[in-house]
Design a protein around this motif. Structure first.
Motif, mmCIF file in Angstrom:
data_model
loop_
_atom_site.group_PDB
_atom_site.id
_atom_site.type_symbol
_atom_site.label_atom_id
_atom_site.label_comp_id
_atom_site.label_asym_id
_atom_site.label_seq_id
_atom_site.Cartn_x
_atom_site.Cartn_y
_atom_site.Cartn_z
ATOM 1 N N SER A 138 0.793 -1.075 0.182
ATOM 2 C CA SER A 138 0.128 0.005 -0.038
ATOM 3 C C SER A 138 0.932 1.354 -0.056
ATOM 4 N N ALA A 139 2.039 1.175 0.451
ATOM 5 C CA ALA A 139 2.897 2.335 0.483
ATOM 6 C C ALA A 139 3.528 2.429 -0.790
ATOM 7 N N VAL A 140 3.837 1.376 -1.700
ATOM 8 C CA VAL A 140 4.357 1.599 -3.032
ATOM 9 C C VAL A 140 3.235 2.044 -4.129
ATOM 10 N N LEU A 141 2.115 1.452 -3.876
ATOM 11 C CA LEU A 141 1.205 1.624 -5.184
ATOM 12 C C LEU A 141 1.055 3.155 -5.565
ATOM 13 N N PRO A 142 0.641 4.034 -4.887
ATOM 14 C CA PRO A 142 0.663 5.204 -5.287
ATOM 15 C C PRO A 142 1.670 5.845 -6.231
ATOM 16 N N TYR A 143 2.961 5.266 -6.160
ATOM 17 C CA TYR A 143 4.149 5.952 -6.674
ATOM 18 C C TYR A 143 4.714 4.916 -7.606
ATOM 19 N N ALA A 144 4.041 3.835 -7.952
ATOM 20 C CA ALA A 144 4.804 2.669 -8.816
ATOM 21 C C ALA A 144 4.513 2.842 -10.109
ATOM 22 N N GLY A 145 3.719 3.875 -10.679
ATOM 23 C CA GLY A 145 3.501 3.903 -11.960
ATOM 24 C C GLY A 145 3.098 2.898 -12.945
ATOM 25 N N ASP A 146 3.800 2.362 -13.703
ATOM 26 C CA ASP A 146 3.227 1.018 -14.447
ATOM 27 C C ASP A 146 4.081 -0.194 -13.837
ATOM 28 N N ALA A 147 4.630 -0.135 -12.904
ATOM 29 C CA ALA A 147 5.372 -1.426 -12.211
ATOM 30 C C ALA A 147 4.363 -2.305 -11.597
ATOM 31 N N GLU A 148 4.661 -3.581 -11.643
ATOM 32 C CA GLU A 148 3.516 -4.321 -10.963
ATOM 33 C C GLU A 148 3.964 -4.548 -9.328
ATOM 34 N N VAL A 149 3.166 -4.375 -8.648
ATOM 35 C CA VAL A 149 3.395 -4.507 -7.070
ATOM 36 C C VAL A 149 2.621 -5.542 -6.437
ATOM 37 N N GLU A 150 3.375 -6.656 -5.918
ATOM 38 C CA GLU A 150 2.695 -7.985 -5.458
ATOM 39 C C GLU A 150 2.952 -8.193 -4.115
ATOM 40 N N PRO A 151 1.878 -8.011 -3.007
ATOM 41 C CA PRO A 151 1.928 -8.054 -1.609
ATOM 42 C C PRO A 151 2.667 -9.382 -1.260
ATOM 43 N N LEU A 152 3.774 -9.284 -0.343
ATOM 44 C CA LEU A 152 4.121 -10.703 0.195
ATOM 45 C C LEU A 152 3.937 -10.960 1.763
ATOM 46 N N ASP A 153 3.762 -9.961 2.406
ATOM 47 C CA ASP A 153 3.111 -9.884 3.969
ATOM 48 C C ASP A 153 3.113 -8.610 4.293
ATOM 49 N N ASP A 154 2.602 -8.454 5.583
ATOM 50 C CA ASP A 154 2.434 -6.954 5.962
ATOM 51 C C ASP A 154 3.217 -6.138 5.876
ATOM 52 N N ASP A 155 4.700 -6.335 5.611
ATOM 53 C CA ASP A 155 5.756 -5.497 5.662
ATOM 54 C C ASP A 155 6.579 -5.602 4.438
ATOM 55 N N ARG A 156 6.328 -6.151 3.477
ATOM 56 C CA ARG A 156 7.145 -6.591 2.258
ATOM 57 C C ARG A 156 6.111 -6.752 1.029
ATOM 58 N N CYS A 157 6.811 -6.337 -0.225
ATOM 59 C CA CYS A 157 6.149 -6.597 -1.459
ATOM 60 C C CYS A 157 7.256 -6.570 -2.170
ATOM 61 N N ARG A 158 6.555 -7.244 -3.655
ATOM 62 C CA ARG A 158 7.818 -7.449 -4.645
ATOM 63 C C ARG A 158 7.076 -6.561 -5.730
ATOM 64 N N VAL A 159 7.973 -6.042 -6.422
ATOM 65 C CA VAL A 159 8.064 -4.904 -7.542
ATOM 66 C C VAL A 159 8.583 -5.301 -8.768
ATOM 67 N N SER A 160 8.033 -5.439 -9.776
ATOM 68 C CA SER A 160 8.337 -5.806 -11.131
ATOM 69 C C SER A 160 8.284 -4.725 -12.007
ATOM 70 N N ALA A 161 9.322 -4.260 -12.700
ATOM 71 C CA ALA A 161 9.350 -3.019 -13.543
ATOM 72 C C ALA A 161 10.375 -3.165 -14.644
ATOM 73 N N GLY A 162 10.266 -2.089 -15.695
ATOM 74 C CA GLY A 162 11.037 -2.199 -16.627
ATOM 75 C C GLY A 162 11.714 -0.760 -16.955
ATOM 76 N N ALA A 163 12.837 -0.587 -17.810
ATOM 77 C CA ALA A 163 13.443 0.538 -18.219
ATOM 78 C C ALA A 163 14.238 0.172 -19.179
ATOM 79 N N TRP A 164 14.681 1.348 -19.914
ATOM 80 C CA TRP A 164 15.495 1.465 -21.105
ATOM 81 C C TRP A 164 17.063 0.781 -20.692
ATOM 82 N N SER A 165 17.564 0.974 -19.551
ATOM 83 C CA SER A 165 18.869 0.385 -19.158
ATOM 84 C C SER A 165 18.680 -0.224 -17.669
ATOM 85 N N TRP A 166 19.655 -1.083 -17.207
ATOM 86 C CA TRP A 166 19.629 -1.740 -15.932
ATOM 87 C C TRP A 166 19.744 -0.574 -14.807
ATOM 88 N N THR A 167 20.701 0.252 -15.263
ATOM 89 C CA THR A 167 20.730 1.418 -14.237
ATOM 90 C C THR A 167 19.790 2.311 -13.998
#
Length: 219
Positions: A138-167
């Motif tokens: 819930s703390a990430v979703l408002p700022y995630a843009g087009d990234a995918e946010v998956e809750p893992l537990d009450d204090d952690r989440c997994r974020v998957s995203a893309g960009a034009w470079s790894w940096t």
């Protein structure tokens, strides 16, 4: 139920929503003017900073908490997106035009591709990865843009995203301001290592603030 005059103005607002964070309020006069130009298929002029842009408006889109106009820019002879909170429409509207075919046929998908710096809606980011952030989803979703946010537990989440470079992807994930772990693939993990070295060097080389003066906090 609405008077004819108001019903006509409401019917003129045509919006193609894109999945994203909640959209904030926008000046209703701007929204009605731009949507009216899209509906009427008439050229639209507007002030953007110190410049006057001439466009053929094709769609009004909502994404990532902002409103956008997808239009053919007559002066640049190309597609452009414009934020509605940054433009001031001019009146009267211009000549009628025949809408161009939007690449891929879907204005929303094409606009998302433009945000990625691509012109092909079917083209994905060349660099995609994921991390685990030590904050609730819930703390990430408002700022995630087009990234995918998956809750893992009450204090952690997994974020998957893309960009034009790894940096660039590593920097994008760091801006979420949370402890990072589990970076995958290894190219993303290496990008975090490279960024850490750059940040450490920048911190050493940056001058200290004058005595008695506290540094300004970022927003």
């Amino acid at each position: 139920m609405l008077p004819a005059r108001l019903r006509h103005r409401v019917d003129a607002v045509q919006v193609a929503p894109l999945p994203a964070a909640p959209v904030p309020e926008v000046d209703p006069q701007v929204l009605v003017a731009v949507s009216g130009a899209v509906r009427a298929r008439q050229e639209l002029r507007f002030d953007l900073g110190d410049a006057v842009r001439r466009t053929q408006p094709h769609a009004v889109l909502a994404r990532g908490g902002r409103w956008y106009l997808l239009a053919w820019d007559l002066d640049r002879d190309d597609w452009r997106t414009f934020r509605l909170d940054r433009i001031t429409p001019r009146t009267p509207l211009g000549a009628r035009f025949t809408p161009r075919e939007v690449p891929g046929g879907d204005p929303g998908a094409f606009a998302v591709a433009l945000f990625r710096g691509s012109r092909d809606p079917a083209e994905d980011w060349p660099c995609r990865g994921r991390v685990v952030l030590a904050v609730p989803a819930s703390a990430v979703l408002p700022y995630a843009g087009d990234a995918e946010v998956e809750p893992l537990d009450d204090d952690r989440c997994r974020v998957s995203a893309g960009a034009w470079s790894w940096t660039g992807l590593a920097a994008h994930l760091l801006r979420l301001d949370a402890p990072v772990s589990g970076a995958h693939p290894r190219e993303l993990a290496q990008a975090f290592t490279d960024l850490a070295a750059r940040c450490a060097a920048a911190g050493v080389s940056s001058p200290a603030p004058p005595a008695g003066r506290r540094p300004a906090r970022g927003r």
